[in-house]
Design a protein around this motif. Structure first.
Motif, mmCIF file in Angstrom:
data_model
loop_
_atom_site.group_PDB
_atom_site.id
_atom_site.type_symbol
_atom_site.label_atom_id
_atom_site.label_comp_id
_atom_site.label_asym_id
_atom_site.label_seq_id
_atom_site.Cartn_x
_atom_site.Cartn_y
_atom_site.Cartn_z
ATOM 1 N N ALA A 1 0.826 -1.209 0.000
ATOM 2 C CA ALA A 1 0.000 0.000 0.000
ATOM 3 C C ALA A 1 0.866 1.268 0.000
ATOM 4 O O ALA A 1 0.350 2.375 0.071
ATOM 5 N N GLY A 2 2.188 1.082 -0.017
ATOM 6 C CA GLY A 2 3.084 2.211 -0.202
ATOM 7 C C GLY A 2 3.659 2.817 1.063
ATOM 8 O O GLY A 2 4.218 3.910 1.014
ATOM 9 N N GLU A 3 3.505 2.127 2.203
ATOM 10 C CA GLU A 3 4.002 2.709 3.454
ATOM 11 C C GLU A 3 4.832 1.697 4.241
ATOM 12 O O GLU A 3 4.811 0.506 3.975
ATOM 13 N N PHE A 4 5.540 2.214 5.228
ATOM 14 C CA PHE A 4 6.360 1.393 6.126
ATOM 15 C C PHE A 4 5.825 1.506 7.530
ATOM 16 O O PHE A 4 5.232 2.514 7.876
ATOM 17 N N VAL B 1 7.423 9.082 10.434
ATOM 18 C CA VAL B 1 6.356 9.063 11.434
ATOM 19 C C VAL B 1 6.459 7.805 12.301
ATOM 20 O O VAL B 1 6.398 7.878 13.531
ATOM 21 N N THR B 2 6.656 6.656 11.651
ATOM 22 C CA THR B 2 6.689 5.424 12.447
ATOM 23 C C THR B 2 8.025 5.273 13.183
ATOM 24 O O THR B 2 8.093 4.590 14.196
ATOM 25 N N LEU C 1 -3.681 -2.915 10.524
ATOM 26 C CA LEU C 1 -3.406 -4.351 10.406
ATOM 27 C C LEU C 1 -1.987 -4.653 10.871
ATOM 28 O O LEU C 1 -1.745 -5.647 11.563
ATOM 29 N N SER C 2 -1.051 -3.801 10.508
ATOM 30 C CA SER C 2 0.329 -4.000 10.922
ATOM 31 C C SER C 2 0.428 -4.031 12.449
ATOM 32 O O SER C 2 1.094 -4.895 13.025
ATOM 33 N N ALA C 3 -0.267 -3.105 13.108
ATOM 34 C CA ALA C 3 -0.244 -3.063 14.573
ATOM 35 C C ALA C 3 -0.943 -4.291 15.158
ATOM 36 O O ALA C 3 -0.509 -4.843 16.174
ATOM 37 N N VAL C 4 -2.019 -4.731 14.503
ATOM 38 C CA VAL C 4 -2.728 -5.921 14.986
ATOM 39 C C VAL C 4 -1.838 -7.156 14.878
ATOM 40 O O VAL C 4 -1.777 -7.979 15.796
ATOM 41 N N CYS C 5 -1.112 -7.279 13.763
ATOM 42 C CA CYS C 5 -0.200 -8.412 13.602
ATOM 43 C C CYS C 5 0.857 -8.394 14.706
ATOM 44 O O CYS C 5 1.188 -9.438 15.278
ATOM 45 N N ALA C 6 1.382 -7.211 15.004
ATOM 46 C CA ALA C 6 2.374 -7.106 16.080
ATOM 47 C C ALA C 6 1.758 -7.568 17.396
ATOM 48 O O ALA C 6 2.416 -8.227 18.214
ATOM 49 N N THR C 7 0.492 -7.263 17.609
ATOM 50 C CA THR C 7 -0.166 -7.632 18.863
ATOM 51 C C THR C 7 -0.457 -9.129 18.919
ATOM 52 O O THR C 7 -0.367 -9.738 19.986
ATOM 53 N N VAL C 8 -0.776 -9.728 17.775
ATOM 54 C CA VAL C 8 -0.926 -11.192 17.743
ATOM 55 C C VAL C 8 0.388 -11.827 18.185
ATOM 56 O O VAL C 8 0.417 -12.716 19.043
ATOM 57 N N SER D 1 11.869 -9.964 5.533
ATOM 58 C CA SER D 1 11.079 -11.091 5.023
ATOM 59 C C SER D 1 10.258 -10.666 3.814
ATOM 60 O O SER D 1 10.177 -11.379 2.811
ATOM 61 N N VAL D 2 9.647 -9.495 3.923
ATOM 62 C CA VAL D 2 8.777 -9.009 2.851
ATOM 63 C C VAL D 2 9.580 -8.746 1.579
ATOM 64 O O VAL D 2 9.168 -9.101 0.472
ATOM 65 N N VAL D 3 10.762 -8.172 1.762
ATOM 66 C CA VAL D 3 11.582 -7.840 0.595
ATOM 67 C C VAL D 3 12.142 -9.106 -0.046
ATOM 68 O O VAL D 3 12.161 -9.236 -1.273
ATOM 69 N N ILE D 4 12.562 -10.077 0.789
ATOM 70 C CA ILE D 4 12.994 -11.361 0.230
ATOM 71 C C ILE D 4 11.839 -11.968 -0.567
ATOM 72 O O ILE D 4 12.029 -12.575 -1.603
ATOM 73 N N GLY D 5 10.637 -11.725 -0.081
ATOM 74 C CA GLY D 5 9.440 -12.259 -0.734
ATOM 75 C C GLY D 5 9.057 -11.557 -2.021
ATOM 76 O O GLY D 5 8.036 -11.892 -2.618
ATOM 77 N N GLY D 6 9.813 -10.582 -2.445
ATOM 78 C CA GLY D 6 9.588 -10.009 -3.768
ATOM 79 C C GLY D 6 8.836 -8.694 -3.797
ATOM 80 O O GLY D 6 8.530 -8.194 -4.877
ATOM 81 N N ALA D 7 8.517 -8.128 -2.639
ATOM 82 C CA ALA D 7 7.774 -6.854 -2.664
ATOM 83 C C ALA D 7 8.722 -5.716 -3.016
ATOM 84 O O ALA D 7 9.923 -5.778 -2.764
ATOM 85 N N LEU D 8 8.132 -4.691 -3.600
ATOM 86 C CA LEU D 8 8.894 -3.518 -3.978
ATOM 87 C C LEU D 8 8.851 -2.528 -2.816
ATOM 88 O O LEU D 8 7.775 -2.206 -2.317
ATOM 89 N N LEU D 9 10.040 -2.035 -2.406
ATOM 90 C CA LEU D 9 10.100 -1.139 -1.245
ATOM 91 C C LEU D 9 9.256 0.115 -1.432
ATOM 92 O O LEU D 9 8.779 0.704 -0.478
ATOM 93 N N THR D 10 9.077 0.529 -2.673
ATOM 94 C CA THR D 10 8.334 1.758 -2.915
ATOM 95 C C THR D 10 6.835 1.521 -3.082
ATOM 96 O O THR D 10 6.085 2.459 -3.342
#
Lengths: 376, 259
Positions: A83-86, A144-145, A274-281, A308-317
């Motif tokens: 979605a374009g964010e970190f 921000v993060t 969702l990112s925060a929820v995953c961290a909480t799981v 992990s995400v980048v190894i998985g082929g996602a584009l950083l941008t």
């Protein structure tokens, strides 16, 4: 008009577009780099640590658990990155959520289910705040993060010391006994299956000590179940739904997406949540398993998730990536980390190994992506 | 052929102290290609954005089929049948043709309580719509980045047409294209016009405008000075109006009339 008809006819078969074989087409996908990496890593460890117990049931549970931990936070990081964010506050969020649960239950005596619920609600609120700030200020989410990485960590340590004078709060396990939902995070499933397997001799049994006679593998930890659920959820959401298309669009080109009516802000804020929820799981599983929470838990997890995400082929941008790829990236990460231990390799070499894999995967991924998207 | 779809009357737009538009009047009829010409900075982009609901006009009226409207968002304009194909923001290159085509309006199929993106339908429609415009895709999953500039414009145009656009605004669709791709896009404009859609073709290239335009309006320094019918105006006159006359005339003399 005859001219245009001719042009159209010639467009039908452009001699400069080579036909692709079906095999090539099936292989050229975002996850290809991660699939190759996974095969490579397994071949490597089968050959150097094949007889060390790494691929015995208890060994598999060992690296499987570590991989599942990475996978849980990688799913959130992956969808957010597409979605374009970190989100660099994942690690601090893990520490924060853990302390929230422990404080609520051990210190203040609320039931565990309430503690977990409050932790999730707080996480969603903080995720939404992250997203809101990124969208309202137009600042890069990186900044921000990053601020929240420090704010949350500092706050976690402060709250924990101010209320208990400690940074580690134990006793959650006792508090969680008989709780209606605590087992969802700390429990193990298929225990019966493993007793049966142990009786058959497939899985070993403890020969001495207090648990003599029980199988060495108690069951599948709920952590792994969560990882599978989140990966399947993330993958289906991304590739099979309207919302998934919006995630790609938001990260691919915010302005173009807005022009066709994609609610970009909503998509991004939800992904921060969702990112925060995953961290909480992750945090809840850890707290339930260890029976304690510590204010310094989750250190550097944000980078492990992003790797992990980048190894998985996602584009950083943003705008491109795969949840399956991220899950494979997490698997590679876990297998390498635990595998070097099984192989008896000096543990400092883990980072060297990881760095090399990261570099190789990204080079391969860049090449594959160019083939798919026509980037130059 | 003479029914007016949209009328923009004396539109003004100020950004703080800057007056971007200072009285722009344009009407678009069904089935015509209305060329809006202007040099860089003449206010073309501001005008398109006002027409497509991105900006709210500071002054002036917008009438759709005689009724005055106010667009609060691009959504409102889209619902009124105004579709805009932006020069560079038309497509997301990393995404597949189908995903781009349906972006924001994905068809869904219910599966139990869940709703999924209906790829079977989406792919099929995309392929047929593209074929109608003369582009035969290798596969609907192919990324837009693998298409040429002209093909990308065509995807965007056929998307707008498929989703019921009655007025199609094309923002410099030919400015970055080669000769052959340009003629493909111009041919597409012709097809769209024949469906009864009003096309607003924004360009600064007089030759491209002359090739397909039915009527021509020149925008200069935030103002329009009337509209000319095809046949009543020459390319040279349009060129002069765009550049504001003299200077270009001198320049053109030294370049041997090639601009």
């Amino acid at each position: 008009m005859a001219d245009t008809t001719q042009q159209i006819a010639s467009l039908e078969k452009d001699e400069r577009v080579r036909e692709m074989s079906p095999l090539r087409k099936a292989l050229i996908r975002p996850e290809l780099g991660a699939i190759c990496g996974t095969i490579l890593v397994f071949v490597f460890f089968l050959s150097i640590a094949g007889d060390s117990g790494m691929f015995a049931p208890e060994g598999m549970i060992n690296w499987g658990t570590v991989s599942a931990q990475f996978a849980i936070i990688a799913v959130g990081a992956c969808l957010l990155m597409i979605a374009g964010e970190f989100d660099l506050s994942v690690g601090s969020m893990i520490g924060f959520s853990g302390i929230v649960i422990a404080l609520m239950t051990v210190q203040w005596g609320y039931p565990v289910w309430l503690g977990i619920l409050v932790a999730f609600l707080l996480a969603m609120a903080i995720g939404a705040l992250n997203g809101y700030l990124v969208i309202k200020t137009g600042l890069p989410s990186f900044i921000v993060t990053l601020a929240f990485l420090y704010i949350l960590r500092g706050l976690t340590i402060f709250i924990s010391i101010a209320t208990t004078r400690k940074t580690i709060i134990g006793g959650v396990k006792e508090a969680a006994e008989g709780d209606p939902i605590a087992w969802l995070f700390g429990g193990k499933i298929f225990s019966g299956l493993f007793v049966w397997l142990a009786d058959l001799g497939v899985v070993g049994k403890f020969v001495a000590g207090p648990r003599a006679g029980q199988p060495v593998v108690e069951g599948i930890p709920m952590l792994m179940v969560w990882a599978v659920i989140l990966v399947v959820f993330g993958h289906v959401l991304l590739t099979r739904t309207r919302f998934g298309n919006w995630i790609f669009a938001a990260g691919g080109d915010t302005q173009a997406a807005r022009y066709v009516g994609v609610p970009v802000n909503r998509v991004k804020i939800l992904m921060f949540m969702l990112s925060a929820v995953c961290a909480t799981v992750f945090a809840t599983c850890q707290v339930m398993e260890f029976g304690s929470a510590a204010a310094d838990r989750g250190l550097l997890k944000e980078f492990e998730a992003i790797i992990s995400v980048v190894i998985g082929g996602a584009l950083l941008t943003g705008g491109y990536g795969s949840v399956i790829g991220a899950a494979l990236g997490a698997l590679i990460f876990g297998v390498v980390q635990q595998g070097l231990f099984f192989a008896g390799v000096e543990s400092s070499l883990f980072r060297v190994f990881l760095g090399v894999i990261l570099l190789l995967a990204v080079i391969l991924n860049t090449y594959i992506r160019r083939m798919i998207t026509g980037e130059r | 052929m003479s029914d007016t779809l949209i009328e923009l009357d004396n539109i003004e737009k100020h950004f703080g102290p800057v007056i971007a538009l200072n009285g722009v009047s344009v009407t678009v009829k069904a089935g015509e290609c209305h060329c809006l010409l202007g040099d860089n900075g003449a206010g073309k982009s501001t005008f398109i954005k006002t027409m497509s609901g991105v900006h709210k006009p500071t002054g002036g009226r917008i009438l759709i089929e005689g009724k005055e409207v106010r667009f609060e968002s691009p959504r409102d304009a889209m619902e009124a049948g105004i579709a805009t194909v932006y020069q560079d923001l038309a497509m997301i290159p990393l995404m597949s043709v189908t995903r781009n085509f349906w972006m924001g309006r994905e068809p869904r199929k219910a599966f139990g309580p869940f709703k999924f993106f209906d790829f079977a339908k989406a792919n099929e429609v995309t392929m047929t719509e593209m074929a109608k415009m003369g582009i035969h895709l290798r596969s609907p999953d192919q990324a837009v980045g693998t298409l040429s500039g002209g093909e990308r414009q065509t995807v965007a145009i056929s998307r707008a047409v498929y989703f019921g656009a009655r007025i199609l605004i094309l923002d410099e669709p030919t400015s970055a294209l080669g000769v052959r791709q340009t003629s493909n896009v111009l041919a597409t404009i012709d097809k769209v016009r024949k469906k009864g859609i009003g096309v607003v073709f924004i360009t600064h290239n007089v030759r491209h405008a002359m090739a397909v335009g039915d009527r021509f309006t020149v925008l200069n320094r935030g103002k329009t000075h009337g509209t000319a019918e095809r046949g009543n105006i020459t390319a040279e006159e349009l060129q002069d109006l765009m550049a504001g006359g003299q200077e270009l005339a001198e320049l053109e003399g030294s370049l041997g009339g090639t601009v």
